[in-house]
Design a protein around this motif. Sequence first.
Motif, mmCIF file in Angstrom:
data_model
loop_
_atom_site.group_PDB
_atom_site.id
_atom_site.type_symbol
_atom_site.label_atom_id
_atom_site.label_comp_id
_atom_site.label_asym_id
_atom_site.label_seq_id
_atom_site.Cartn_x
_atom_site.Cartn_y
_atom_site.Cartn_z
ATOM 1 N N ALA A 286 -7.987 -1.694 1.762
ATOM 2 C CA ALA A 286 -6.608 -0.814 1.442
ATOM 3 C C ALA A 286 -6.861 0.536 1.921
ATOM 4 O O ALA A 286 -5.854 0.895 2.589
ATOM 5 C CB ALA A 286 -6.275 -1.016 0.010
ATOM 6 N N ILE A 287 -7.866 1.180 1.660
ATOM 7 C CA ILE A 287 -8.164 2.462 2.148
ATOM 8 C C ILE A 287 -8.172 2.566 3.797
ATOM 9 O O ILE A 287 -7.354 3.665 4.229
ATOM 10 C CB ILE A 287 -9.412 3.113 1.558
ATOM 11 C CG1 ILE A 287 -9.303 3.363 0.037
ATOM 12 C CG2 ILE A 287 -9.608 4.530 2.221
ATOM 13 C CD1 ILE A 287 -10.503 3.616 -0.617
ATOM 14 N N GLY A 288 -8.816 1.660 4.306
ATOM 15 C CA GLY A 288 -8.749 1.636 5.839
ATOM 16 C C GLY A 288 -7.172 1.351 6.447
ATOM 17 O O GLY A 288 -6.933 2.048 7.195
ATOM 18 N N LEU A 289 -6.509 0.837 5.778
ATOM 19 C CA LEU A 289 -5.142 0.383 6.231
ATOM 20 C C LEU A 289 -4.336 1.512 5.861
ATOM 21 O O LEU A 289 -3.257 1.757 6.496
ATOM 22 C CB LEU A 289 -4.478 -0.974 5.537
ATOM 23 C CG LEU A 289 -5.053 -2.197 6.269
ATOM 24 C CD1 LEU A 289 -4.930 -3.429 5.253
ATOM 25 C CD2 LEU A 289 -4.537 -2.560 7.455
ATOM 26 N N THR A 290 -4.761 2.121 5.001
ATOM 27 C CA THR A 290 -3.745 3.497 4.401
ATOM 28 C C THR A 290 -3.980 4.447 5.528
ATOM 29 O O THR A 290 -3.258 5.382 5.959
ATOM 30 C CB THR A 290 -4.267 3.913 2.999
ATOM 31 O OG1 THR A 290 -3.889 2.995 2.225
ATOM 32 C CG2 THR A 290 -3.432 5.278 2.925
ATOM 33 N N VAL A 380 7.248 1.260 13.068
ATOM 34 C CA VAL A 380 7.110 -0.033 12.665
ATOM 35 C C VAL A 380 5.583 -0.423 12.269
ATOM 36 O O VAL A 380 5.406 -1.116 11.294
ATOM 37 C CB VAL A 380 7.769 -0.858 13.955
ATOM 38 C CG1 VAL A 380 7.434 -2.312 13.475
ATOM 39 C CG2 VAL A 380 8.978 -0.688 14.133
ATOM 40 N N ALA A 381 4.815 0.110 13.175
ATOM 41 C CA ALA A 381 3.246 -0.228 12.832
ATOM 42 C C ALA A 381 3.037 0.255 11.523
ATOM 43 O O ALA A 381 2.130 -0.432 10.761
ATOM 44 C CB ALA A 381 2.332 0.351 14.144
ATOM 45 N N ALA A 382 3.411 1.515 11.417
ATOM 46 C CA ALA A 382 3.096 2.345 9.701
ATOM 47 C C ALA A 382 3.670 1.328 8.785
ATOM 48 O O ALA A 382 2.781 1.160 7.621
ATOM 49 C CB ALA A 382 3.872 3.515 9.951
ATOM 50 N N ALA A 383 4.741 0.855 8.885
ATOM 51 C CA ALA A 383 5.504 -0.069 7.860
ATOM 52 C C ALA A 383 4.594 -1.253 7.499
ATOM 53 O O ALA A 383 4.203 -1.708 6.409
ATOM 54 C CB ALA A 383 6.904 -0.546 8.281
ATOM 55 N N VAL A 384 4.045 -1.945 8.777
ATOM 56 C CA VAL A 384 3.255 -3.045 8.755
ATOM 57 C C VAL A 384 1.918 -2.791 8.070
ATOM 58 O O VAL A 384 1.538 -3.685 7.139
ATOM 59 C CB VAL A 384 2.846 -3.972 9.988
ATOM 60 C CG1 VAL A 384 1.972 -4.921 9.987
ATOM 61 C CG2 VAL A 384 4.580 -4.367 10.470
ATOM 62 N N ALA A 385 1.209 -1.799 8.235
ATOM 63 C CA ALA A 385 0.061 -1.413 7.900
ATOM 64 C C ALA A 385 0.100 -0.805 6.252
ATOM 65 O O ALA A 385 -0.747 -1.454 5.464
ATOM 66 C CB ALA A 385 -0.566 -0.044 8.442
ATOM 67 N N ALA A 386 1.170 -0.467 6.121
ATOM 68 C CA ALA A 386 1.171 -0.251 4.439
ATOM 69 C C ALA A 386 1.763 -1.490 3.722
ATOM 70 O O ALA A 386 1.042 -1.580 2.547
ATOM 71 C CB ALA A 386 2.566 0.742 4.347
ATOM 72 N N GLY A 387 2.316 -2.409 4.330
ATOM 73 C CA GLY A 387 2.525 -3.809 3.473
ATOM 74 C C GLY A 387 0.792 -4.214 3.473
ATOM 75 O O GLY A 387 0.791 -4.972 2.380
ATOM 76 N N CYS A 388 0.112 -4.390 4.203
ATOM 77 C CA CYS A 388 -0.910 -5.103 4.285
ATOM 78 C C CYS A 388 -1.817 -4.274 3.477
ATOM 79 O O CYS A 388 -2.604 -4.980 2.637
ATOM 80 C CB CYS A 388 -1.694 -5.222 5.694
ATOM 81 S SG CYS A 388 -0.905 -5.984 6.789
ATOM 82 N N ALA A 389 -1.818 -3.135 3.208
ATOM 83 C CA ALA A 389 -2.606 -2.199 2.027
ATOM 84 C C ALA A 389 -2.194 -2.913 0.797
ATOM 85 O O ALA A 389 -3.079 -2.786 -0.188
ATOM 86 C CB ALA A 389 -2.352 -0.823 2.339
ATOM 87 N N LEU A 390 -0.868 -3.030 0.462
ATOM 88 C CA LEU A 390 -0.373 -3.465 -0.845
ATOM 89 C C LEU A 390 -1.005 -4.701 -1.050
ATOM 90 O O LEU A 390 -1.337 -5.268 -2.009
ATOM 91 C CB LEU A 390 0.804 -3.421 -0.691
ATOM 92 C CG LEU A 390 1.840 -1.793 -0.963
ATOM 93 C CD1 LEU A 390 3.152 -1.940 -0.663
ATOM 94 C CD2 LEU A 390 1.182 -1.156 -1.814
ATOM 95 N N VAL A 391 -1.025 -5.656 -0.037
ATOM 96 C CA VAL A 391 -1.451 -7.042 -0.155
ATOM 97 C C VAL A 391 -2.870 -6.903 -0.796
ATOM 98 O O VAL A 391 -3.157 -7.425 -1.503
ATOM 99 C CB VAL A 391 -1.326 -7.714 1.061
ATOM 100 C CG1 VAL A 391 -2.018 -9.118 0.957
ATOM 101 C CG2 VAL A 391 -0.003 -8.161 1.409
ATOM 102 N N CYS A 392 -3.781 -6.107 -0.131
ATOM 103 C CA CYS A 392 -5.263 -5.866 -0.269
ATOM 104 C C CYS A 392 -5.303 -5.444 -1.531
ATOM 105 O O CYS A 392 -6.249 -5.719 -2.640
ATOM 106 C CB CYS A 392 -5.851 -4.923 0.237
ATOM 107 S SG CYS A 392 -6.081 -5.475 2.294
ATOM 108 N N LEU A 393 -4.334 -4.505 -2.162
ATOM 109 C CA LEU A 393 -4.410 -3.991 -3.518
ATOM 110 C C LEU A 393 -3.896 -4.929 -4.588
ATOM 111 O O LEU A 393 -4.478 -4.848 -5.850
ATOM 112 C CB LEU A 393 -3.761 -2.705 -3.648
ATOM 113 C CG LEU A 393 -4.229 -1.445 -2.961
ATOM 114 C CD1 LEU A 393 -3.343 -0.340 -2.895
ATOM 115 C CD2 LEU A 393 -5.550 -1.031 -3.549
#
Length: 418
Positions: A286-290, A380-393
């Motif tokens: 999640a930190i990496g994706l953030t 758009v890419a930032a929104a996808v990355a943030a969503g993936c970070a939330l999935v990891c958390l």
Amino acid sequence: MTTERRRALLGINAGIFLAHIGNYIWFPLFLASLGGTDSGFWAGVVMCMTYVGRLLATFFYEGVAARIGIRGAVFAGTALEATALFLMGFGSGVVTYSVLALFIGFGSGTAFPGLKNVLVSYPDDERPKALSTFQMAAQVGLLGGALLGGALAGVNLRVLFSVVFAIFIGFCLASSAFIPRDGFRPKDATATATTATAAAGRPPLFSTAVFKGIEVRGATRYFLLSAVFWFLSIGFIVGIPLHMETYVHGWAPSAPFWVTGLTVLVLQYPLFKTLIKRLNPGTVMAIGLTGMTLAFLAFGAGRSAGWVFAGCLTVVLGDILFVPSFDMWVAHKVPEDRLAKAMGAMHFFRSAGNMAGSLLAGILFDLSRSLGVPGANWYVAAAVAAGCALVCLADREPAGAEDAPAAPDPQEKVTADA
């Protein structure tokens, strides 16, 4: 380590070093050139075709290696890649470039698994050094390629691809000259494998076995998460040269990769080792994706050299943190006898993510410009990355992880190449 294994490791590391130099010379300059003369879409298509080729190679590699050996597969794949790269300098038109890119990817997808096969065949006590030096050679090659790419900015394509061809011929010779035909498996394992192969017959040249045999509870969603990460990663690789060509004049299109390469070299081991000792793999991912989220926001908000530099310092957190953490999860969850098939599945999902990401990066870049909203592609890419970070958390540790073996030293893990 025996003299033979030391020589093989030297040849493999020299080969991957030269491969990364060559790749990070040609594709930033070539994509920027295509983006200027044709469009971001066509730049994305050409890059996408390299990953189509790599994905196709997944289905052929086992059959090819069974027929000509691992060394032969490395040599043949690299020679094919070098030839296609040479012809890129003498071709014209996006159709020709796309066809040649397919062969570039197919050659890479045949050679790279061969190199990794040799590395994982080293004895257990030598494998960490082999894998860590392989990754270091790749990162130093990336840095060198980005620097040379800046020096070659502005030369015509024939000169550019002739230089890259010479480098890949060096890759071909260095990586295959000193490696054994079938790696370094113990003699008893080699005999067992030979007997099993004789009994079962030679594997077919084309096989879809990569789709079979992955029996890990709940693993699919994690492999899909990996595919989305590679979607984002290749989106940066394709999008940033287009971004530089359009908005950041005075810097070579390969300049961002110099920044990212140096940052990875400095932070890779100390940062990952520090975080993984204190946090679980899901949190580290999640930190990496953030970090990637912040980078994409920087690229979108400010279209200047300073903003690009700042974004490049954090976008690499994905490679530094997400990739080895995900590898650790796979090593914990997948039974050892299924690990080879899991590696094949990871390669498949990575290729799928790269294919989609390279194509959509070009489309989103063109769309943001046509709509008059520069930077929209990065948002758009930032929104996808943030969503993936939330999935990891939300699901930081897969069910049953408490029964998993202890985490290996981070230097035993290696991230894959571009």
